[in-house]
Write an enzyme that holds these catalytic residues in place. Structure first.
Site, PDB file in Angstrom:
ATOM      1  N   GLY A  76       0.787  -1.216   0.000  1.00  0.00           N
ATOM      2  CA  GLY A  76       0.000   0.000   0.000  1.00  0.00           C
ATOM      3  C   GLY A  76       0.824   1.273   0.000  1.00  0.00           C
ATOM      4  N   THR A  77       1.909   1.296   0.765  1.00  0.00           N
ATOM      5  CA  THR A  77       2.719   2.513   0.854  1.00  0.00           C
ATOM      6  C   THR A  77       3.340   2.862  -0.491  1.00  0.00           C
ATOM      7  OG1 THR A  77       3.186   2.176   3.203  1.00  0.00           O
ATOM      8  CG2 THR A  77       4.704   3.576   1.975  1.00  0.00           C
ATOM      9  N   ASN A 155      -8.598   3.294   8.913  1.00  0.00           N
ATOM     10  CA  ASN A 155      -8.015   2.126   9.568  1.00  0.00           C
ATOM     11  C   ASN A 155      -8.262   2.072  11.059  1.00  0.00           C
ATOM     12  OD1 ASN A 155      -6.135   4.425   9.055  1.00  0.00           O
ATOM     13  ND2 ASN A 155      -4.849   3.346  10.509  1.00  0.00           N
ATOM     14  N   GLN A 183      -7.770  -0.949   3.634  1.00  0.00           N
ATOM     15  CA  GLN A 183      -8.639  -1.553   4.641  1.00  0.00           C
ATOM     16  C   GLN A 183      -9.959  -2.065   4.070  1.00  0.00           C
ATOM     17  OE1 GLN A 183      -7.819  -2.293   7.634  1.00  0.00           O
ATOM     18  NE2 GLN A 183      -5.935  -1.100   7.871  1.00  0.00           N
ATOM     19  N   SER A 203      -3.176  -3.718  -0.390  1.00  0.00           N
ATOM     20  CA  SER A 203      -2.085  -4.520   0.162  1.00  0.00           C
ATOM     21  C   SER A 203      -2.605  -5.901   0.507  1.00  0.00           C
ATOM     22  CB  SER A 203      -1.515  -3.841   1.409  1.00  0.00           C
ATOM     23  OG  SER A 203      -0.337  -4.482   1.845  1.00  0.00           O
ATOM     24  N   ALA A 204      -1.865  -6.940   0.104  1.00  0.00           N
ATOM     25  CA  ALA A 204      -2.342  -8.317   0.252  1.00  0.00           C
ATOM     26  C   ALA A 204      -2.499  -8.749   1.700  1.00  0.00           C
ATOM     27  CB  ALA A 204      -1.384  -9.272  -0.466  1.00  0.00           C
ATOM     28  N   HIS A 205      -1.644  -8.246   2.569  1.00  0.00           N
ATOM     29  CA  HIS A 205      -1.665  -8.776   3.940  1.00  0.00           C
ATOM     30  C   HIS A 205      -2.873  -8.323   4.755  1.00  0.00           C
ATOM     31  CE1 HIS A 205      -0.230  -5.368   6.594  1.00  0.00           C
ATOM     32  NE2 HIS A 205       0.097  -4.881   5.412  1.00  0.00           N
ATOM     33  N   THR A 241      12.404  -7.242 -11.136  1.00  0.00           N
ATOM     34  CA  THR A 241      11.872  -8.599 -11.283  1.00  0.00           C
ATOM     35  C   THR A 241      10.684  -8.801 -10.359  1.00  0.00           C
ATOM     36  OG1 THR A 241      14.073  -9.442 -11.832  1.00  0.00           O
ATOM     37  CG2 THR A 241      12.439 -11.052 -11.085  1.00  0.00           C
ATOM     38  N   CYS A 328       2.641   5.281  19.272  1.00  0.00           N
ATOM     39  CA  CYS A 328       3.804   5.527  20.116  1.00  0.00           C
ATOM     40  C   CYS A 328       4.773   6.442  19.387  1.00  0.00           C
ATOM     41  CB  CYS A 328       4.483   4.203  20.468  1.00  0.00           C
ATOM     42  SG  CYS A 328       5.837   4.389  21.636  1.00  0.00           S
TER      43      CYS A 328
END
Length: 399
Positions: A76-77, A155, A183, A203-205, A241, A328
């Protein structure tokens, strides 16, 4: 003997567990099917065919008109950076950005850096429920706007933005429109074919795929300048690649996410509401965000006069993963920029805890979280040196 717990994971807006079927689909491309997709021999053509299938799976999930509108990236970034920097490079005579005060840091940090170079950004505010000021967005668009970038869903709170409508406003102003949909993908239906959205990041994760792989949707005909230069990969739009195992993984994750999407959305929302209402019933807490229009898996609860850090710590000790509504910074807990933008009341600002569910979440897990959390909150209130002012607090909090 110490008590043991079965781990419960309710931090799926941070990342999701890779689906075992996704892993199985990836494994051959880490072993015997190791060819380079750019090679002309059989090892390469076999991999290129699998990559094309993955691209079509993602195209289908997004409702894109063409499979070549999908550019594989590292996540995503990278996709966010590529979209905004490309717009600034290709939109002649336009050097302004419109975005929101509650975007992910992948957007806000970028525009802060661009400001150093003289790029002007209009940051649109939100209300106390995290909803965008639509009139302010409309007025911010102008002849110098290169791109408007608005997240599909927040998010932290899950609040969903009317990105399809906002895209039409941007197009009318002659600007490109981008959405960080990290999200939203796999959690709500998306159909880009007939929308005015020019670019979209994922993003896949976040949809039970692997980390380190994502994509940028680029509408056919949209001018584009690559972020990463190199070879002819991705139609010369993203050099290097290809991460073939990751691409196969995101393709399989997209295929699985599309299966029963609406039924899963309803089921997960019901579990989310079950969790939320049980927590709210304990009193002295509020549900943050637009509870009538949000992601089905997300609830952010702010506990009055308590520290979210302490709640998350005790949940973790009980084997439950949730997350803070704070970030944080430099060793001290600073209130989240999202919650500050929403003007969350001071007594609730540091007590925010986000619970984000997934397709793997069960009713038994939700009930266990409620039982454990109730005890944690009761103990923290009992031991607090400054107990809440019960005379002024509402006996039953609502969303």
């Amino acid at each position: 003997m110490s008590e043991t717990f079965v781990p419960i994971y309710l931090d799926n807006n941070a990342t999701t567990r890779t689906n075992p079927c996704v892993l199985q689909a990836m494994l051959p491309f880490l072993t015997e099917r190791f060819g380079n997709a750019s090679s002309s021999h059989a090892f390469g053509s076999e991999v290129a065919g699998a990559m094309a299938k993955a691209r079509r799976s993602l195209q289908s999930l997004l409702g894109a008109a063409h499979d070549h509108e999908i550019i594989f990236t590292s996540g995503g970034t990278e996709s966010n950076n590529a979209a905004i920097l490309s717009a600034l490079a290709t939109q002649q005579g336009r050097d302004e950005i419109v975005t929101t005060s509650v975007e992910h840091s992948a957007i806000l940090t970028l525009v802060e850096q661009l400001a150093i170079t003289g790029i002007k950004t209009h940051v649109i505010r939100v209300d106390s429920r995290g909803r965008l000021d639509l009139e302010a967005f409309r007025w911010a668009l102008g002849p110098r706007t290169a791109i408007a970038s608005v997240m599909w869903a927040n998010n932290e709170t899950g609040t969903i933005f009317p990105v399809e409508f906002l895209a039409t406003l941007a197009r009318a102003a002659g600007a490109l429109f981008h959405s960080d949909a990290v999200q939203a993908i796999g959690r709500v239906p998306i159909d880009l074919r007939d929308s005015a959205i020019d670019m979209l990041s994922l993003s896949a994760h976040k949809l039970h795929g692997p980390k380190g792989i994502g994509a940028l949707y680029l509408r056919q005909g949209t001018k584009f300048r690559p972020l990463i230069w190199g070879g002819a990969q991705e139609r010369r739009r993203r050099g290097g690649t290809e991460n073939i195992p990751g691409i196969i993984g995101v393709g399989k994750a997209a295929e699985l996410a599309a299966q029963g999407l609406e039924a899963e959305r309803v089921r997960i929302a019901a579990l989310r509401d079950r969790l939320e209402q049980a927590i709210l019933h304990t009193g002295h807490c509020i549900a943050l965000g637009d509870v009538s229009n949000r992601l089905p898996n997300t609830t952010n609860i702010a506990f009055e006069d308590l520290e979210g850090e302490a709640i998350v710590h005790h949940l973790n000790r009980a084997g439950i993963a949730a997350s803070l509504g704070s970030a944080c910074s430099s060793g001290s807990m600073e209130p989240s920029h999202v919650l500050r933008a929403m003007n969350v009341p001071a007594r609730s600002l540091r007590g925010a805890v986000r619970f984000s569910l997934s397709r793997e979440t069960t009713a038994d897990e939700v009930d266990q979280v409620v039982r454990v959390l109730s005890g944690i909150v009761a103990n923290l209130r009992a031991t607090s040196q400054e107990p809440p002012n019960l005379a002024s607090a509402s006996p039953l909090c609502t969303s």
